[in-house]
Design an enzyme around this catalytic site. Structure first.
Site, PDB file in Angstrom:
ATOM      1  N   ASP A 145       0.897  -0.984  -0.055  1.00 24.17           N
ATOM      2  CA  ASP A 145      -0.121   0.016  -0.052  1.00 24.17           C
ATOM      3  C   ASP A 145       0.893   1.224   0.097  1.00 24.17           C
ATOM      4  OD1 ASP A 145      -2.950   0.983   0.712  1.00 24.17           O
ATOM      5  OD2 ASP A 145      -1.494   2.227   1.804  1.00 24.17           O
ATOM      6  N   TYR A 147       2.953   9.689  -0.511  1.00 23.16           N
ATOM      7  CA  TYR A 147       3.906   9.208   0.325  1.00 23.16           C
ATOM      8  C   TYR A 147       5.437   9.479  -0.082  1.00 23.16           C
ATOM      9  CZ  TYR A 147       0.168   6.673   2.600  1.00 23.16           C
ATOM     10  OH  TYR A 147      -1.062   6.166   3.229  1.00 23.16           O
ATOM     11  N   LYS A 201      -2.691   5.934  -4.362  1.00 22.67           N
ATOM     12  CA  LYS A 201      -3.835   6.681  -3.925  1.00 22.67           C
ATOM     13  C   LYS A 201      -3.615   8.087  -4.312  1.00 22.67           C
ATOM     14  CE  LYS A 201      -3.694   4.470   0.519  1.00 22.67           C
ATOM     15  NZ  LYS A 201      -2.260   4.691   1.041  1.00 22.67           N
ATOM     16  N   HIS A 216      -7.459   9.515  -2.395  1.00 27.06           N
ATOM     17  CA  HIS A 216      -7.142   9.330  -0.930  1.00 27.06           C
ATOM     18  C   HIS A 216      -8.040  10.178   0.256  1.00 27.06           C
ATOM     19  CE1 HIS A 216      -2.886   8.918   0.981  1.00 27.06           C
ATOM     20  NE2 HIS A 216      -3.894   8.892   2.106  1.00 27.06           N
TER      21      HIS A 216
HETATM   22  N1  LIG Z   1      -5.650   6.253   3.455  1.00 28.22           N
HETATM   23  C1  LIG Z   1      -5.329   6.842   4.505  1.00 28.22           C
HETATM   24  O1  LIG Z   1      -5.628   8.071   4.693  1.00 28.22           O
HETATM   25  C2  LIG Z   1      -4.101   5.980   5.271  1.00 28.22           C
HETATM   26  C3  LIG Z   1      -3.555   5.105   5.023  1.00 28.22           C
HETATM   27  N2  LIG Z   1      -2.453   4.579   5.794  1.00 28.22           N
HETATM   28  C4  LIG Z   1      -1.733   3.273   5.445  1.00 28.22           C
HETATM   29  O2  LIG Z   1      -1.976   2.303   6.479  1.00 28.22           O
HETATM   30  C5  LIG Z   1      -0.642   1.758   6.813  1.00 28.22           C
HETATM   31  C6  LIG Z   1      -0.683   1.379   8.143  1.00 28.22           C
HETATM   32  O3  LIG Z   1      -0.890   2.488   8.938  1.00 28.22           O
HETATM   33  P1  LIG Z   1       0.280   3.245   9.851  1.00 28.22           P
HETATM   34  O4  LIG Z   1      -0.166   4.741  10.112  1.00 28.22           O
HETATM   35  O5  LIG Z   1       1.364   3.051   9.253  1.00 28.22           O
HETATM   36  O6  LIG Z   1       0.157   2.639  11.137  1.00 28.22           O
HETATM   37  P2  LIG Z   1       0.190   0.966  11.920  1.00 28.22           P
HETATM   38  O7  LIG Z   1      -1.072   0.930  12.787  1.00 28.22           O
HETATM   39  O8  LIG Z   1       0.372   0.065  10.735  1.00 28.22           O
HETATM   40  O9  LIG Z   1       1.379   1.065  13.029  1.00 28.22           O
HETATM   41  C7  LIG Z   1       2.710   1.437  12.597  1.00 28.22           C
HETATM   42  C8  LIG Z   1       3.495   1.398  13.822  1.00 28.22           C
HETATM   43  O10 LIG Z   1       3.220   0.444  14.717  1.00 28.22           O
HETATM   44  C9  LIG Z   1       4.671  -0.167  15.160  1.00 28.22           C
HETATM   45  N3  LIG Z   1       4.413  -1.546  14.726  1.00 28.22           N
HETATM   46  C10 LIG Z   1       4.321  -2.341  13.530  1.00 28.22           C
HETATM   47  N4  LIG Z   1       4.236  -3.440  13.852  1.00 28.22           N
HETATM   48  C11 LIG Z   1       4.495  -3.531  15.332  1.00 28.22           C
HETATM   49  C12 LIG Z   1       4.680  -4.969  16.128  1.00 28.22           C
HETATM   50  N5  LIG Z   1       4.522  -6.156  15.407  1.00 28.22           N
HETATM   51  N6  LIG Z   1       4.912  -4.675  17.259  1.00 28.22           N
HETATM   52  C13 LIG Z   1       5.025  -3.353  17.800  1.00 28.22           C
HETATM   53  N7  LIG Z   1       4.940  -2.218  16.979  1.00 28.22           N
HETATM   54  C14 LIG Z   1       4.666  -2.641  15.752  1.00 28.22           C
HETATM   55  C15 LIG Z   1       5.415   0.657  14.005  1.00 28.22           C
HETATM   56  O11 LIG Z   1       6.852   0.846  14.350  1.00 28.22           O
HETATM   57  P3  LIG Z   1       8.203   0.537  13.607  1.00 28.22           P
HETATM   58  O12 LIG Z   1       8.288   0.936  12.211  1.00 28.22           O
HETATM   59  O13 LIG Z   1       9.353   0.901  14.474  1.00 28.22           O
HETATM   60  O14 LIG Z   1       8.196  -1.063  13.959  1.00 28.22           O
HETATM   61  C16 LIG Z   1       4.899   1.927  13.568  1.00 28.22           C
HETATM   62  O15 LIG Z   1       5.273   3.025  14.957  1.00 28.22           O
HETATM   63  C17 LIG Z   1       0.309   3.002   6.250  1.00 28.22           C
HETATM   64  O16 LIG Z   1       1.676   2.467   6.337  1.00 28.22           O
HETATM   65  C18 LIG Z   1      -0.389   3.341   4.996  1.00 28.22           C
HETATM   66  O17 LIG Z   1       0.207   2.696   3.940  1.00 28.22           O
HETATM   67  C19 LIG Z   1      -2.009   5.013   6.866  1.00 28.22           C
HETATM   68  C20 LIG Z   1      -2.607   6.291   7.401  1.00 28.22           C
HETATM   69  C21 LIG Z   1      -3.692   7.094   6.710  1.00 28.22           C
HETATM   70  O1  LIG Z   2      -1.062   8.647   5.465  1.00 25.38           O
HETATM   71  C1  LIG Z   2      -1.884   8.836   4.966  1.00 25.38           C
HETATM   72  O2  LIG Z   2      -2.314   8.024   3.979  1.00 25.38           O
HETATM   73  C2  LIG Z   2      -2.577  10.088   5.082  1.00 25.38           C
HETATM   74  O3  LIG Z   2      -3.517  10.377   4.299  1.00 25.38           O
HETATM   75  C3  LIG Z   2      -2.249  11.098   6.187  1.00 25.38           C
HETATM   76  O4  LIG Z   2      -1.483  10.414   7.051  1.00 25.38           O
HETATM   77  C4  LIG Z   2      -2.079  12.286   5.549  1.00 25.38           C
HETATM   78  O5  LIG Z   2      -0.566  12.108   4.616  1.00 25.38           O
HETATM   79  C5  LIG Z   2      -1.385  13.252   6.624  1.00 25.38           C
HETATM   80  O6  LIG Z   2      -0.281  13.070   7.179  1.00 25.38           O
HETATM   81  C6  LIG Z   2      -2.341  13.780   7.480  1.00 25.38           C
HETATM   82  O7  LIG Z   2      -1.824  14.809   8.359  1.00 25.38           O
END
Ligand SMILES: NC(=O)C1=CN([C@@H]2O[C@H](COP(=O)(O)OP(=O)(O)OC[C@H]3O[C@@H](n4cnc5c(N)ncnc54)[C@H](OP(=O)(O)O)[C@@H]3O)[C@@H](O)[C@H]2O)C=CC1
Ligand SMILES: O=C(O)C(=O)[C@@H](O)[C@H](O)C(=O)CO
Length: 288
Positions: A53, A58, A83, A116
């Site tokens: 994803d 990004y 997205k 997005h």
């Molecule tokens: N459509 C949208 O608006 C959005 C989409 N997204 C998508 O969703 C994905 C996932 O969401 P995201 O916001 O990254 O957050 P997550 O809920 O996936 O959490 C990520 C965090 O959790 C930690 N982590 C991951 N695995 C573990 C584990 N097994 N044990 C302990 N800690 C862990 C990571 O730390 P570390 O890296 O240090 O291991 C990081 O700090 C994003 O990467 C993106 O692709 C996210 C936000 C908004």
């Molecule tokens: O991470 C995503 O996919 C988002 O849409 C948001 O985190 C956005 O990029 C953001 O940074 C909002 O403050």
């Protein structure tokens, strides 16, 4: 083995993938970001992840593309989502930016492309024209599946009502502290698959005593318990991590099951709107 879920357009999607937001803590389209992203995504692909994803916003699509190309994994075994950037909602920009996305990802066809954010206070509130432009990409053959992200019930009703085309996916914030029933229920009512973003609440939920108790009983980690909760709810998930051990841990969630009592206990952690960690889609109006 990672199960696939059917989508309403006749395609399928692997239920678990790899999230790439901030994998390199740098959203610029720099070589440094590309190299760092390629290394981390390459590790994930090497470990068995087949669904990635990413997003135009990004700044790391080129890194994902480099990792995919270097992996040698047959194209049909991979599922790549991107997205539409918030600055690219005008129909011409939808098409131009999508071409850049394909180019950076080094793909001839993208598996899934999402609006997005609906941005209801920008572009004269017209996310319907944007939706039509995204669905044109499917007709052109350059995109397999069209979907949306952060769409609230009213946004879904409007795009479906005005175009007759139902998104296949709605990618929304969902984790134990924010079940987001309103958007989940509306998506399900339209037959739209729910993708849970920030499935681990960006780590914030992982110290919860309820999750600790269940993790101990299941001999799993709190992260595995949370991901299993999503899987049993039918959500698509793509946790992000930069640590190889966590990548492996997050993949290993298909060999156990939570009981009905354990599912209900995690459901009970919901804090309603106060549990939201990301922006509110009804008011979010950020253009990078
Ligand atoms: N459509 C949208 O608006 C959005 C989409 N997204 C998508 O969703 C994905 C996932 O969401 P995201 O916001 O990254 O957050 P997550 O809920 O996936 O959490 C990520 C965090 O959790 C930690 N982590 C991951 N695995 C573990 C584990 N097994 N044990 C302990 N800690 C862990 C990571 O730390 P570390 O890296 O240090 O291991 C990081 O700090 C994003 O990467 C993106 O692709 C996210 C936000 C908004
Ligand atoms: O991470 C995503 O996919 C988002 O849409 C948001 O985190 C956005 O990029 C953001 O940074 C909002 O403050």
């Amino acid at each position: 083995m990672i199960p696939t879920l059917p989508l309403n357009d006749g395609t399928t999607i692997p239920q678990l993938g790899f999230g790439t937001l901030n994998v390199s803590r740098d959203r610029t389209r720099s070589e440094k970001n590309t190299a760092a992203t390629a290394e981390i995504v390459g590790s994930a692909l090497g470990m068995g992840y087949r669904h990635i994803d990413t997003a135009q916003m990004y700044g790391n699509e080129a890194g994902v593309g480099r990792a995919v190309a270097a992996s040698g994994i047959p194209r049909e075994q991979l599922h790549v989502t991107s997205k539409l950037g918030n600055g690219n909602h005008d129909p011409g920009e939808v098409h131009r930016s999508f071409d850049r996305t394909l180019n950076e990802l080094r793909l001839a066809r993208l598996d899934l492309f999402l609006i997005h954010w609906p941005l209801p206070s920008l572009y004269n509130g017209d996310y319907v024209t944007t939706w039509r432009a995204v669905t044109d990409l499917v007709r052109d053959g350059r995109l397999r599946t069209a979907g949306v992200s952060n769409f609230q019930p009213a946004h879904l009703d409007r795009v479906i009502g005005e175009t007759g085309i139902v998104p296949a996916v709605n990618q929304i914030e969902v984790h134990p502290y924010f079940r987001n029933d309103t958007a989940r229920d509306a998506s399900a009512a339209h037959g739209i698959a729910v993708e849970a973003w920030s499935p681990l609440g960006q780590g914030a939920v992982l110290d919860d005593p309820v999750l600790d108790r269940i993790a101990l009983a299941q001999a799993k980690t709190p992260a595995q318990v949370v991901l299993r909760w999503h899987i049993q709810h039918g959500h698509v998930v793509f946790p992000k991590t930069t640590h190889r051990q966590r990548m492996a841990e997050n993949l290993d969630v298909f060999g156990f099951a939570l009981s009905a009592e354990e599912m209900a206990a995690i459901d009970g952690l919901d804090r309603g709107p106060a549990g939201r960690i990301g922006p509110d889609p009804d008011t979010f109006a950020w253009i990078p």
